[in-house]
Design a protein around this motif. Sequence first.
Motif, PDB file in Angstrom:
ATOM      1  N   SER A  42     -23.053  -5.354 -37.792  1.00 44.86           N
ATOM      2  CA  SER A  42     -21.294  -4.963 -38.510  1.00 44.86           C
ATOM      3  C   SER A  42     -21.110  -5.620 -39.605  1.00 44.86           C
ATOM      4  O   SER A  42     -21.439  -6.908 -39.853  1.00 44.86           O
ATOM      5  N   ASP A  43     -20.411  -4.803 -39.782  1.00 46.69           N
ATOM      6  CA  ASP A  43     -19.445  -5.521 -40.756  1.00 46.69           C
ATOM      7  C   ASP A  43     -18.880  -6.700 -39.887  1.00 46.69           C
ATOM      8  O   ASP A  43     -18.270  -8.398 -40.513  1.00 46.69           O
ATOM      9  N   THR A  44     -17.880  -6.850 -39.010  1.00 46.06           N
ATOM     10  CA  THR A  44     -17.207  -7.589 -37.851  1.00 46.06           C
ATOM     11  C   THR A  44     -18.062  -8.802 -38.085  1.00 46.06           C
ATOM     12  O   THR A  44     -18.152  -9.951 -38.408  1.00 46.06           O
ATOM     13  N   GLN A  45     -19.722  -8.613 -37.861  1.00 46.17           N
ATOM     14  CA  GLN A  45     -20.120  -9.566 -37.178  1.00 46.17           C
ATOM     15  C   GLN A  45     -20.687 -10.605 -38.799  1.00 46.17           C
ATOM     16  O   GLN A  45     -20.707 -11.515 -38.957  1.00 46.17           O
ATOM     17  N   ALA A  46     -20.597 -10.014 -39.831  1.00 46.06           N
ATOM     18  CA  ALA A  46     -21.113 -10.627 -41.424  1.00 46.06           C
ATOM     19  C   ALA A  46     -19.700 -11.039 -41.877  1.00 46.06           C
ATOM     20  O   ALA A  46     -20.231 -12.591 -42.057  1.00 46.06           O
ATOM     21  N   ARG A  47     -19.314 -10.716 -41.616  1.00 44.61           N
ATOM     22  CA  ARG A  47     -17.393 -11.428 -41.923  1.00 44.61           C
ATOM     23  C   ARG A  47     -17.185 -12.628 -41.422  1.00 44.61           C
ATOM     24  O   ARG A  47     -17.289 -13.966 -42.034  1.00 44.61           O
ATOM     25  N   LYS A  48     -17.429 -12.724 -39.688  1.00 45.13           N
ATOM     26  CA  LYS A  48     -17.392 -14.530 -39.545  1.00 45.13           C
ATOM     27  C   LYS A  48     -18.381 -15.227 -39.471  1.00 45.13           C
ATOM     28  O   LYS A  48     -17.848 -15.764 -39.396  1.00 45.13           O
ATOM     29  N   ALA A  49     -19.397 -14.545 -39.928  1.00 50.84           N
ATOM     30  CA  ALA A  49     -20.604 -15.585 -40.237  1.00 50.84           C
ATOM     31  C   ALA A  49     -20.409 -15.639 -42.161  1.00 50.84           C
ATOM     32  O   ALA A  49     -20.173 -17.308 -42.033  1.00 50.84           O
ATOM     33  N   LEU A  51     -25.842  -7.096 -45.529  1.00 55.78           N
ATOM     34  CA  LEU A  51     -26.980  -8.208 -45.801  1.00 55.78           C
ATOM     35  C   LEU A  51     -26.017  -9.246 -45.971  1.00 55.78           C
ATOM     36  O   LEU A  51     -24.599  -8.830 -47.215  1.00 55.78           O
ATOM     37  N   LEU A  52     -25.946 -10.131 -45.347  1.00 57.98           N
ATOM     38  CA  LEU A  52     -24.867 -11.357 -45.945  1.00 57.98           C
ATOM     39  C   LEU A  52     -26.108 -12.008 -46.761  1.00 57.98           C
ATOM     40  O   LEU A  52     -27.626 -12.160 -46.296  1.00 57.98           O
ATOM     41  N   GLN A  53     -25.707 -12.374 -48.067  1.00 59.44           N
ATOM     42  CA  GLN A  53     -26.618 -13.673 -49.037  1.00 59.44           C
ATOM     43  C   GLN A  53     -26.127 -14.730 -49.438  1.00 59.44           C
ATOM     44  O   GLN A  53     -24.756 -14.894 -49.885  1.00 59.44           O
ATOM     45  N   THR A  54     -26.884 -15.931 -48.998  1.00 61.12           N
ATOM     46  CA  THR A  54     -25.974 -16.670 -49.492  1.00 61.12           C
ATOM     47  C   THR A  54     -26.990 -17.686 -50.924  1.00 61.12           C
ATOM     48  O   THR A  54     -28.264 -17.357 -50.008  1.00 61.12           O
ATOM     49  N   LYS A  55     -27.371 -18.995 -51.529  1.00 63.95           N
ATOM     50  CA  LYS A  55     -28.438 -19.774 -51.733  1.00 63.95           C
ATOM     51  C   LYS A  55     -28.271 -20.736 -50.600  1.00 63.95           C
ATOM     52  O   LYS A  55     -27.685 -21.082 -50.092  1.00 63.95           O
ATOM     53  N   GLY A  56     -29.423 -20.895 -50.770  1.00 65.51           N
ATOM     54  CA  GLY A  56     -30.249 -21.846 -49.831  1.00 65.51           C
ATOM     55  C   GLY A  56     -31.133 -21.153 -48.793  1.00 65.51           C
ATOM     56  O   GLY A  56     -31.442 -20.360 -48.635  1.00 65.51           O
ATOM     57  N   ALA A  57     -32.190 -22.482 -48.466  1.00 64.58           N
ATOM     58  CA  ALA A  57     -33.161 -21.990 -47.236  1.00 64.58           C
ATOM     59  C   ALA A  57     -32.118 -21.200 -46.094  1.00 64.58           C
ATOM     60  O   ALA A  57     -31.080 -22.020 -45.999  1.00 64.58           O
ATOM     61  N   CYS A  58     -33.509 -20.196 -45.291  1.00 64.27           N
ATOM     62  CA  CYS A  58     -32.625 -19.815 -44.078  1.00 64.27           C
ATOM     63  C   CYS A  58     -32.524 -20.921 -42.432  1.00 64.27           C
ATOM     64  O   CYS A  58     -31.866 -19.778 -42.225  1.00 64.27           O
ATOM     65  N   LYS A  59     -33.153 -21.707 -42.452  1.00 64.72           N
ATOM     66  CA  LYS A  59     -33.470 -21.994 -41.680  1.00 64.72           C
ATOM     67  C   LYS A  59     -32.224 -22.812 -41.030  1.00 64.72           C
ATOM     68  O   LYS A  59     -31.940 -22.199 -40.055  1.00 64.72           O
ATOM     69  N   PRO A  60     -31.619 -23.702 -41.996  1.00 66.22           N
ATOM     70  CA  PRO A  60     -30.130 -23.713 -41.582  1.00 66.22           C
ATOM     71  C   PRO A  60     -28.889 -23.680 -41.834  1.00 66.22           C
ATOM     72  O   PRO A  60     -28.211 -23.923 -40.267  1.00 66.22           O
ATOM     73  N   ILE A  61     -29.215 -22.187 -42.285  1.00 59.11           N
ATOM     74  CA  ILE A  61     -28.427 -20.766 -42.206  1.00 59.11           C
ATOM     75  C   ILE A  61     -28.593 -20.967 -40.868  1.00 59.11           C
ATOM     76  O   ILE A  61     -26.912 -20.300 -39.877  1.00 59.11           O
ATOM     77  N   ALA A  62     -29.861 -20.354 -40.545  1.00 60.36           N
ATOM     78  CA  ALA A  62     -29.659 -19.280 -39.018  1.00 60.36           C
ATOM     79  C   ALA A  62     -29.126 -20.368 -38.351  1.00 60.36           C
ATOM     80  O   ALA A  62     -29.074 -20.373 -36.693  1.00 60.36           O
ATOM     81  N   ASP A  63     -29.413 -21.929 -38.304  1.00 67.25           N
ATOM     82  CA  ASP A  63     -28.912 -22.844 -37.664  1.00 67.25           C
ATOM     83  C   ASP A  63     -27.391 -22.530 -37.009  1.00 67.25           C
ATOM     84  O   ASP A  63     -27.093 -22.469 -36.303  1.00 67.25           O
ATOM     85  N   LEU A  64     -27.026 -22.756 -38.377  1.00 61.25           N
ATOM     86  CA  LEU A  64     -25.440 -22.733 -38.114  1.00 61.25           C
ATOM     87  C   LEU A  64     -24.842 -21.718 -37.470  1.00 61.25           C
ATOM     88  O   LEU A  64     -23.899 -21.584 -36.419  1.00 61.25           O
ATOM     89  N   LEU A  65     -25.480 -20.511 -37.348  1.00 61.59           N
ATOM     90  CA  LEU A  65     -24.908 -18.936 -37.602  1.00 61.59           C
ATOM     91  C   LEU A  65     -25.563 -19.411 -35.504  1.00 61.59           C
ATOM     92  O   LEU A  65     -24.951 -18.229 -34.494  1.00 61.59           O
ATOM     93  N   LYS A  66     -26.736 -19.929 -34.943  1.00 60.33           N
ATOM     94  CA  LYS A  66     -27.324 -19.846 -33.827  1.00 60.33           C
ATOM     95  C   LYS A  66     -26.405 -20.622 -32.554  1.00 60.33           C
ATOM     96  O   LYS A  66     -25.176 -20.311 -31.747  1.00 60.33           O
ATOM     97  N   GLU A  67     -25.582 -21.687 -33.723  1.00 63.14           N
ATOM     98  CA  GLU A  67     -24.013 -22.690 -32.563  1.00 63.14           C
ATOM     99  C   GLU A  67     -23.782 -22.243 -32.793  1.00 63.14           C
ATOM    100  O   GLU A  67     -22.267 -22.537 -31.393  1.00 63.14           O
ATOM    101  N   ASN A  68     -22.931 -20.998 -33.827  1.00 62.65           N
ATOM    102  CA  ASN A  68     -21.752 -20.831 -33.615  1.00 62.65           C
ATOM    103  C   ASN A  68     -21.778 -19.329 -32.658  1.00 62.65           C
ATOM    104  O   ASN A  68     -21.024 -17.993 -32.469  1.00 62.65           O
ATOM    105  N   ASP A  69     -23.012 -19.117 -31.845  1.00 56.32           N
ATOM    106  CA  ASP A  69     -23.141 -17.446 -31.439  1.00 56.32           C
ATOM    107  C   ASP A  69     -22.703 -16.374 -31.940  1.00 56.32           C
ATOM    108  O   ASP A  69     -22.107 -15.418 -31.945  1.00 56.32           O
ATOM    109  N   ILE A  70     -23.298 -16.069 -33.669  1.00 58.78           N
ATOM    110  CA  ILE A  70     -23.155 -15.377 -34.464  1.00 58.78           C
ATOM    111  C   ILE A  70     -25.205 -14.501 -33.739  1.00 58.78           C
ATOM    112  O   ILE A  70     -25.486 -14.871 -35.241  1.00 58.78           O
ATOM    113  N   PRO A  71     -24.881 -13.299 -33.821  1.00 63.89           N
ATOM    114  CA  PRO A  71     -26.450 -12.945 -33.151  1.00 63.89           C
ATOM    115  C   PRO A  71     -26.426 -11.664 -34.905  1.00 63.89           C
ATOM    116  O   PRO A  71     -25.828 -11.233 -35.952  1.00 63.89           O
ATOM    117  N   PHE A  72     -27.536 -12.021 -35.635  1.00 59.28           N
ATOM    118  CA  PHE A  72     -27.882 -11.580 -36.477  1.00 59.28           C
ATOM    119  C   PHE A  72     -29.285 -10.973 -36.449  1.00 59.28           C
ATOM    120  O   PHE A  72     -29.783 -11.135 -35.584  1.00 59.28           O
TER     121      PHE A  72
END
Length: 91
Positions: free
Chosen positions: A11-18, A45-66
């Motif tokens: 959702s847009d809400t989840q994308a904006r929180k992330a 689709l949330l797009q950012t520079k960098g590797a996915c692993k640290p980004i996934a870790d941050l999202l998981k730590e903050n309970d943001i589903p993807f």
Amino acid sequence: MMLECQVGMQSDTQARKAQAILQRYGYSCRIQRQVHATPEGCSYLLQTKGACKPIADLLKENDIPFLSLRNVRDAPVSYTHLRAHETTLHL
């Protein structure tokens, strides 16, 4: 070439929180709506520079589903484009 992480969001809400969380950690993000990307309808689709692993870790730590994560490489840029970013420090 630069590595980019693309995160599929339900959702847009989840994308904006992330996006807000990632920006707190110095990631510059953009959100793009994906029409009919899932059987349920649209996704984002949330797009950012960098590797996915640290980004996934941050999202998981903050309970943001993807929905998905994908690393892609940016297309190479032209010599003229590179020269446009030069300063006198580069000369």
